[in-house]
Design a protein around this motif. Structure first.
Motif, PDB file in Angstrom:
ATOM      1  N   PRO A   1      35.122  36.309  43.683  1.00 28.41           N
ATOM      2  CA  PRO A   1      34.659  35.669  42.578  1.00 28.41           C
ATOM      3  C   PRO A   1      35.519  35.429  41.346  1.00 28.41           C
ATOM      4  N   MET A   2      35.184  34.236  40.868  1.00 31.83           N
ATOM      5  CA  MET A   2      36.048  33.890  39.607  1.00 31.83           C
ATOM      6  C   MET A   2      36.146  34.673  38.628  1.00 31.83           C
ATOM      7  N   ARG A   3      35.027  35.718  38.438  1.00 31.83           N
ATOM      8  CA  ARG A   3      34.954  36.729  37.310  1.00 31.83           C
ATOM      9  C   ARG A   3      35.957  37.847  37.615  1.00 31.83           C
ATOM     10  N   LEU A   4      36.144  37.863  38.754  1.00 33.69           N
ATOM     11  CA  LEU A   4      37.103  39.204  38.909  1.00 33.69           C
ATOM     12  C   LEU A   4      38.733  38.585  39.127  1.00 33.69           C
TER      13      LEU A   4
END
Lengths: 108, 287
Positions: B180-183
């Protein structure tokens, strides 16, 4: 089994160790004797055969055992499935694992 | 104060951010290679018969955290700690009040280990890849190691200046793209850092100035007793910049981190990927 269990140990709420019995459903679609020899039979009977490894060796049992209870609306859990597939394909490319699912392209 | 010293003064006296190296799973991986023990416990039990070294030197001691842990575990009777960060040494001295530990400022590129004493144990904890002049410090270790003493090196030995190989970049990005981009918002894609990035404000000009030369040079100076591959050849490039997004209390996020660590560990143990972090245990060459 060792590789599968090492990956399984990372799963959320790490699941039970994988046994050969857990892999059996992979062969549900046909007889494993024939599956194991399908590539050889195709090579013997067709003039050209391309074999493409698709994986399914550890990602399937790990997914079935360890992660089927996870909420797949969460992006992180989808990511786990995708990462397992990428890692599995690298293991197959490096011949640490065989591919349990293959695509054959043959010419008569 | 030069740029590298400024960086380390801030790092050792400021509030610490979540670091890749502080992820608890890395300890699990490390200790799986050293008999289930912390690396200096392993050295003490295997090479010192479970007894403390009479006299030890800590190279690149920073704020002395590792030294205080080592003392509490009976790794040494007395210790000389060396580092070039004046600010780090201030913290180390204050925290070691009453302990048999002396701290002295030293720049390993130019200085020798002070004094004429011989030591039973000289250890480097994650410092040598910051030292340009490895000949200088390795020659000084050789001068100050007792005949049956040990030099223990624990740290990064991957590509100098983190110039990752095409294979590491390819594998890492294959994995990053599935996260995921947030990680991975701090570093969505892995590339090779430029030299300007190391010298930019907030950067560490000494970071990975040496890498794979560390084990090569150590082999040249000493007899290697053990070279233990700890790994971290993919998880470090992938997560070092993204560490603050890895919430270990989230089981799914934690699983992603652990999967990458196991993946790289399997590839390294099969000889399919070099190990970027090692423990090297060495002694003086017997002539």
């Amino acid at each position: 089994m060792t590789i599968a269990n090492r990956m399984l140990s990372c799963m959320p709420g790490a699941g039970a160790p994988i046994t050969r019995r857990d892999l059996a459903p992979l062969y549900d679609f046909g007889d494993s004797y024939e599956n194991d020899r399908l590539e050889g039979v195709l090579r013997d009977t067709c003039s050209a055969v391309e074999t493409i490894d698709l994986g399914g060796t550890i990602s399937y049992p790990i997914w079935r055992l360890a992660t089927s209870h996870l909420d797949m609306d969460r992006e992180e859990n989808v990511s786990i499935a995708l990462l397992l597939q990428v890692m599995e394909m690298e293991f197959i490319r490096k011949r640490l694992l065989s591919s349990h699912v293959k695509l054959f392209v043959a010419v008569k | 104060m030069n740029d590298a010293e400024s960086f380390w003064a801030a790092a050792q006296t400021g509030a610490s951010l979540p670091s890749y190296w502080s992820h608890p799973y890395l300890d699990v991986i490390c200790q799986s290679k050293t008999g289930g023990k912390w690396f200096l416990d392993y050295v003490k039990d295997r090479y010192f018969g479970g007894r403390p070294a009479r006299s030890a030197v800590s190279l690149g001691c920073g704020s002395g955290e590792v030294d205080r842990i080592a003392f509490s575990k009976g790794i040494f009777d007395k210790l000389l700690g060396l580092d070039f960060s004046t600010e780090g040494l201030k913290v180390a001295r204050a925290a070691a009040t009453g302990l048999p530990i002396t701290y002295v400022r030293s720049d390993f590129n130019t200085d020798a280990i002070p004094g004429a004493d011989k030591h039973d144990l000289i250890y480097d904890y994650a410092c040598f890849h910051h030292v340009s002049n490895l000949d200088n410090i390795l020659a000084s270790i050789d001068d100050h190691l007792s005949d049956d003493g040990l030099f223990v090196q624990y740290g990064y030995c991957g590509p100098a200046r983190m110039q990752w190989s095409p294979r590491v970049i390819d594998l890492s990005n294959n994995l990053l793209q599935r996260m995921p981009m947030r990680l991975r918002q701090s570093m969505p894609e892995l590339g090779r850092p430029t030299i300007q990035q190391f010298h930019a404000p907030g950067g560490d000009p000494s970071e990975a100035v040496r890498g794979s030369e560390v084990p090569e040079m150590t082999r040249a100076y000493f007899e290697i007793l053990e070279e233990i591959d700890l790994g971290f050849s993919l998880s470090h490039p992938i997560f070092a910049q993204n560490a603050s997004h890895i919430d270990t209390s989230d089981p799914s996020v934690d699983a992603i981190f652990k999967l990458v660590c196991q993946f790289e560990d399997i590839l390294i143990s099969e000889g399919l990927l070099p190990s970027d972090t090692k423990v090297i245990i060495a002694r003086r060459r017997r002539v």
